[in-house]
Design an enzyme around this catalytic site. Structure first.
Site, PDB file in Angstrom:
ATOM      1  N   LYS A 127     -49.464  17.636  22.049  1.00  0.00           N
ATOM      2  CA  LYS A 127     -50.235  18.693  21.382  1.00  0.00           C
ATOM      3  C   LYS A 127     -50.071  18.558  19.873  1.00  0.00           C
ATOM      4  CE  LYS A 127     -50.812  23.765  21.548  1.00  0.00           C
ATOM      5  NZ  LYS A 127     -50.246  25.025  22.079  1.00  0.00           N
ATOM      6  N   SER A 185     -53.790  27.906  24.283  1.00  0.00           N
ATOM      7  CA  SER A 185     -54.171  27.035  23.192  1.00  0.00           C
ATOM      8  C   SER A 185     -53.968  25.545  23.472  1.00  0.00           C
ATOM      9  CB  SER A 185     -53.357  27.404  21.954  1.00  0.00           C
ATOM     10  OG  SER A 185     -51.973  27.119  22.154  1.00  0.00           O
ATOM     11  N   SER A 192     -50.090  29.829  26.530  1.00  0.00           N
ATOM     12  CA  SER A 192     -50.816  28.658  26.029  1.00  0.00           C
ATOM     13  C   SER A 192     -50.564  27.356  26.786  1.00  0.00           C
ATOM     14  CB  SER A 192     -50.503  28.442  24.550  1.00  0.00           C
ATOM     15  OG  SER A 192     -51.256  29.331  23.772  1.00  0.00           O
TER      16      SER A 192
END
Lengths: 496, 485, 95
Positions: A80, A160, A184
């Site tokens: 990420k 996210s 997330s």
């Protein structure tokens, strides 16, 4: 094996074959780089690092040949873009950091590379991890590979960690790192039909991860199986003296403890999670999950977590308040975007006004307000007190049960562009994941079925602090029972 | 002591409290492993933590906590076993995180007190409100480029102790006495070097005035950065008089921050802030509350050095020094130690005299502090022994002292080399005395009328012996010969 | 708690975020709705509840007083929008 077969392997299986030298790290990495190239339309990656990946694969092949393989030797992963990676651009999905190149490596990723894993690239995400649909990224939305054929512009992957979830689901990597502040990791995992684990707060170091809300942020693994998540966690977790909130607790061989079964475990089903307007498919799946656990010898009991309804509003004070302070450093003075104004104040205001997207600006303002003179007690202090009560609810529940079973999200992936005008409706996505975040508890999302539109739905297992063992074991039982084999339509279209 | 401003309409009293920032002596910064070294090249003592880079986290330096506790104990203050680091949020280019990590609702040190000594010989207690730990900001350089400011983050993250006093100060002199005393305590404890020039000790003063006899507090102003002992009294006095003038002419004192202009000796308003500060303090979620073990505090208490007040009392008690001399000697721990080393087994009062008059004078002229004094305490002691043993006259001793200060050599060697040993042999002196008397018949006449003139004769004999003669003996011999003449 | 335009403008300035005049009304409405939704927290009885100060009950590691970092000026300055002679360059600060 062909490239298209290689990307179908689980992480555990790839590891076995690499060790047996049936496949090479280079083959495995190349297969994933090809898959990434085929699926650029998903917009799962912000930055691809093929050169570095091939270099790392070469080193892995050398070590495999020399019999010096490390635990994740040659395993291609996506990271990420919230984890700082030395000399690889790290953007947090924001314009304000669009050209930031960290001179340091986050602890979690450093541990992965030291264990022999290979970096394929940095995945897209909601800007500064603020979002539940991956639609707030400066680099554009990510498309969920489960988008029904022909649908435009497609479904959201959740957020996210939407890029990581989409990349894992689309077989662009064997696993990925995510971060979870209010869901997330778990919510995008559920939307993309993969497994995502948020460990206990303090289990993985936060050092080098761009901070959103310090008291909630926690890194965790995302992969296609519970076992793969367990394997990744064994490397990602561990005490770090550079993070004052990192816990000095032993890292366990979780991946070798999955088969112990769940006979005799007590699993709680919280009645407050039965919310109005929950889609029937979600409710059915939840009931099915309870049945599967019972069938494997667990005792399923109803429990009460009375302050659950207050979790979301609590979260939407605590997280923005911390974020408003954490994001003050993005001011255009020492790194990142600077938009010059007539004077210092105007430079600050333009830089931050133009550097941050709408949702980030909104949350900074909410957080600033919640901490400002005259409102601190009513908002921030109040929220931290309610947070205590939410944590106490769980503590009381865990005196009678060993794990808690809930849906991972209140529905399946929605269309890109939906819920954009109603922030509160968007926030409701995290209704099932936020309570465990506030309490710092380990929780996992496991794919368990499809809804009427053929979109994946997930179940969530929450455990006691530091008891990832039970969480993973229950998740593994659900995984076996659900026998989730459906494949994202984008892969089917792709001919894989 | 009372200090009042006589205004047109009556007498006014000063009410003043101080806020002091003292840089903690430590090798590394409060929350990072970067060095605290002063004067390095810009941005070379900066870790990514101090630069507020993404993902960086603070880890508390335990030694800085120990230093704060040590200081708290030195200020006779309550140590809070539970304290919390909070974020003070504001934007400024030399504040990389956009917040300063400080302590707010729960400081590490609570109430304490400091005894100050005033010029009239009285003492007074100044209350300490609190002491907390916080990080310093970086440095802005405004004069290198015409249209931009430069930022050096070497100071960013260095540990500071903010010490706040009660508004107990009633005279400018008291503020100075407090700062001197605080500086002495900090230096004794080894928790701050007290160097105001380098900025490791900074003082802001909160000043207000009220009519004598009034119990109400007036509106106060904050005077920033009064950065030398010399200016503290001047700045406070100027500000108090300015306020009296305003109030007496029917005006109102505005609550504001003012800067002391040391060249013009006045305070002036800092540019009015465009908005009121709203620091949005909240507990730093990157740091857990700090919980201290009582045993940790006790260990520090047990290791505290003797502090100036105790030392002064002991010097008066054990060495029989006057309170004034004791006070002068204990102001610096190094001086007090030096004194004790020299005084061991000797007449301590004489040693104190020598240090205060001769040694301080010489050090001052040479621009040295006691740490770089060329004379060792034992050497001064030996010099005094020579006087005591009658081997050296007081005058000669001063000459020997000057040579010692210049060369660092032992007094015995100097005395021997220069043949300075006192002549105490009457047989050796008689001929000189005889000669001096014989050569000055007119002075002999004068002596008969005024025996005090013997002093003139002594001087002549001393001159003739280049100071080596024992003055008592010379006097005796002279008396004998003058009576005879 | 009602939120008005002026408060939003003040908060935006405090947070150093430029909000174009024409967006202020819309933003005020959005934030007001969010805060209204958050206000349900006031229903919870939190008398005598200590605020959460730490998520997990752990003893933090503390640093020893050793120099282990710093002396890496290039790494510190390399992302700077402007630099000069080893310094960061920022807009003129008026003292």
């Amino acid at each position: 094996m062909s490239g298209r077969e290689l990307v179908e392997l689980t992480l555990a299986e790839a590891r076995r074959r690499l060790a047996a030298r049936e496949i090479s790290a280079r083959q495995l990495v190349e297969a994933h780089l090809e898959a990434m190239a085929r699926h650029r339309a998903l917009n799962a990656f912000v930055t691809e690092t093929p050169d570095r990946a091939l270099e790392m694969a070469a080193e892995s092949d050398r070590r495999l040949a020399a019999g010096e393989a490390r635990p994740l030797e040659g395993i291609p992963l996506a990271v990420k873009d919230l984890f700082c990676t030395a000399d690889v651009r790290t953007t947090a999905g924001s314009r304000i950091l669009h050209d930031f190149v960290p001179p340091y490596e986050s602890t979690v990723t450093r541990r992965l590379w030291e264990a022999g894993a290979v970096l394929l690239g940095k995945t897209n995400l909601d800007e500064f991890a603020m979002g539940s649909a991956n639609v707030t990224s400066w680099f554009g939305p990510v498309v969920n590979p489960w988008t029904p054929p022909g649908e435009e512009p497609g479904r959201v992957p959740g957020g996210s960690s939407g890029g990581s979830a989409a990349a894992v689901a689309a077989r662009l990597c064997l696993g990925a790192t995510g971060t979870d502040t209010g869901g997330s990791i778990r919510q995008p995992a559920a939307f993309c039909g993969i497994v995502g684990l948020k460990p206990t707060y303090g289990r993985c170091s936060r050092w080098g991860i761009v901070a959103f809300a310090s008291s909630l942020d926690q890194a965790g693994p995302m992969a296609r199986t519970v076992e793969d998540c367990a394997i990744l966690l064994e490397t990602m977790a561990g005490y770090d003296p550079r993070d004052s909130t990192s816990a000095d607790v032993p890292v366990e061989p979780w991946s070798r403890r999955l088969d112990a079964g769940i006979r005799g475990l007590r699993v709680g089903v919280p009645r407050e999670y039965r919310i109005d307007g929950m889609p029937e498919a979600v409710e059915r799946l939840w009931a099915a999950g309870a049945d599967w656990l019972r069938a494997r010898g667990a005792e399923v009991v109803e429990i009460s977590l009375p302050h659950t309804p207050y979790a979301l509003p609590t979260y939407y004070i605590v997280a923005p308040a911390e974020a408003s302070s954490n994001l003050a450093r993005y001011d255009g003075m020492r790194f990142g975007l600077r938009v010059e104004g007539r004077d210092l104040t105007e430079t600050y205001m333009k830089t931050r006004g133009e550097g941050f997207g709408r949702e980030v600006r909104r949350r900074i303002l909410i957080g600033t307000y919640a901490l400002s003179a005259g409102y601190y007690d009513a908002y921030y202090l109040k929220a931290q007190k309610v947070r205590r009560k939410i944590a106490d609810d769980f503590r009381a529940a865990f005196e009678t049960v060993d794990a808690v079973l809930t849906p991972a999200a209140p529905g399946a992936a929605f269309r890109i562009g939906e819920r954009m005008d109603d922030p509160v409706a968007m926030y409701l996505n995290d209704v099932f994941t936020v309570p465990a975040s506030l309490a710092g508890l380990p929780a996992i999302a496991v794919p368990a079925g499809l809804d009427g539109e053929g979109l994946p739905l997930g179940l969530q297992v929450i455990g006691r602090p530091w008891d990832e063992t039970t969480v993973l074991r229950v998740a593994h039982a659900l995984e076996e029972a659900a026998d989730f084999r459906a494949r994202p339509p984008r892969l089917v279209e792709d001919g894989a | 002591m009372s200090w009042v401003i006589e205004g047109e309409t009556g007498a006014w009293e000063l009410v003043c409290g101080l806020e002091i920032h003292a840089q903690v002596i430590s090798k590394a910064k409060l929350f990072s492993g970067a060095s605290t070294e002063f004067g390095a090249e810009p941005n070379t003592r900066v870790s990514p933590v101090d630069a507020g880079m993404p993902g960086m986290l603070p880890v508390l330096n335990m030694f800085c906590v120990e230093q704060a506790v040590r200081t708290g104990l030195g200020l006779r203050a309550r140590i809070n076993l539970f304290s919390v680091f909070e974020r003070k949020n504001y934007f400024y280019p030399d504040l990389p995180n956009g917040y300063q990590i400080s302590q707010y609702a729960h400081p590490i040190v609570g109430r304490g007190s400091v005894t100050i000594e005033l010029s009239d010989g009285t003492t007074k207690e100044i209350g300490i409100t609190r002491l907390h730990l916080e990080m310093d900001a970086g440095k802005s350089i405004h004069d290198r480029l015409p249209d931009a400011t430069l930022i050096d983050l070497n100071r960013s993250g260095v540990a500071l102790m903010e010490i706040v006093t009660e508004p107990d100060i009633r005279a400018p002199e008291e503020a100075v006495a407090f700062m001197r005393k605080l500086r002495a305590i900090l230096r004794y404890l080894g928790t701050c070097d007290g160097n105001m020039e380098e900025g490791s000790l900074r003082c802001d003063a909160n000043v207000s005035v009220r009519r004598v006899g009034s119990a109400e507090l007036g509106t106060r102003t904050e005077i920033k950065n009064v950065n030398s002992m010399r200016f503290i009294a001047r700045a406070i006095e100027y500000e108090a008089r300015r306020q009296v003038e305003i109030l007496e002419s029917g005006g109102v004192v505005e609550q504001e921050t003012r800067l002391f202009d040391d060249r013009r000796g006045v305070t002036r308003s800092m540019r009015t802030k465009e908005e009121a500060h709203d620091y949005r303090y909240f507990p730093d979620p990157d740091l857990l509350p700090l919980e201290l073990d009582p045993a940790f505090v006790e260990r520090i208490r047990a290791s505290l050095p003797e502090l100036p007040d105790e030392k002064k009392a002991r010097f008066v008690r054990e060495y029989g020094l006057s309170a004034y001399d004791a006070g002068v000697l204990v102001a610096e721990r190094e001086v007090a130690d030096w004194f004790e080393a020299a005084a061991r087994g000797r007449d301590a009062k004489k040693v104190a005299n020598w240090i205060i008059t001769e040694l301080f004078g010489a050090l001052n002229r040479a621009g040295l502090d006691i740490g770089r004094c060329p004379i060792r305490p034992q050497q001064l002691g030996r010099l005094l022994d020579l006087v005591e043993e009658g081997k050296l006259s007081g005058r000669l001793a001063k000459d020997v002292f000057a040579v010692m200060f210049e060369t660092g050599r032992d007094p015995d060697a100097i005395v021997e080399e220069r043949g300075l040993v006192q002549v105490t042999d009457a047989a050796a002196l008689e001929p000189i005395v005889e000669r001096v008397v014989a050569e000055n018949p007119r002075q002999v006449e004068t002596y008969r009328k005024n025996p005090k003139v013997i002093g003139w004769f002594v001087g002549q004999v001393m001159k003739a012996t280049r100071g080596k003669a024992n003055p008592q003996l010379v006097q005796e011999l002279l008396r004998k010969h003058l009576e005879r003449a | 708690m009602a939120l008005d335009r002026e408060t939003v403008a003040r908060i935006a300035r405090l947070a150093r975020i430029a909000v174009p005049e024409e967006e202020l009304d819309g933003l005020t409405g959005e934030l007001a709705r969010i805060l209204e939704w958050i206000d349900q927290l006031q229903e919870v009885d939190t008398e005598e509840v200590e605020p959460m100060r730490r998520v997990m009950d752990i003893t933090p590691h503390l640093r020893a007083d050793e120099v282990t970092d710093g002396d890496c000026r290039e790494a510190i300055l390399k992302n700077a929008p402007k630099r000069f002679d080893g310094y960061f360059v920022v807009p003129k600060v008026v003292e």
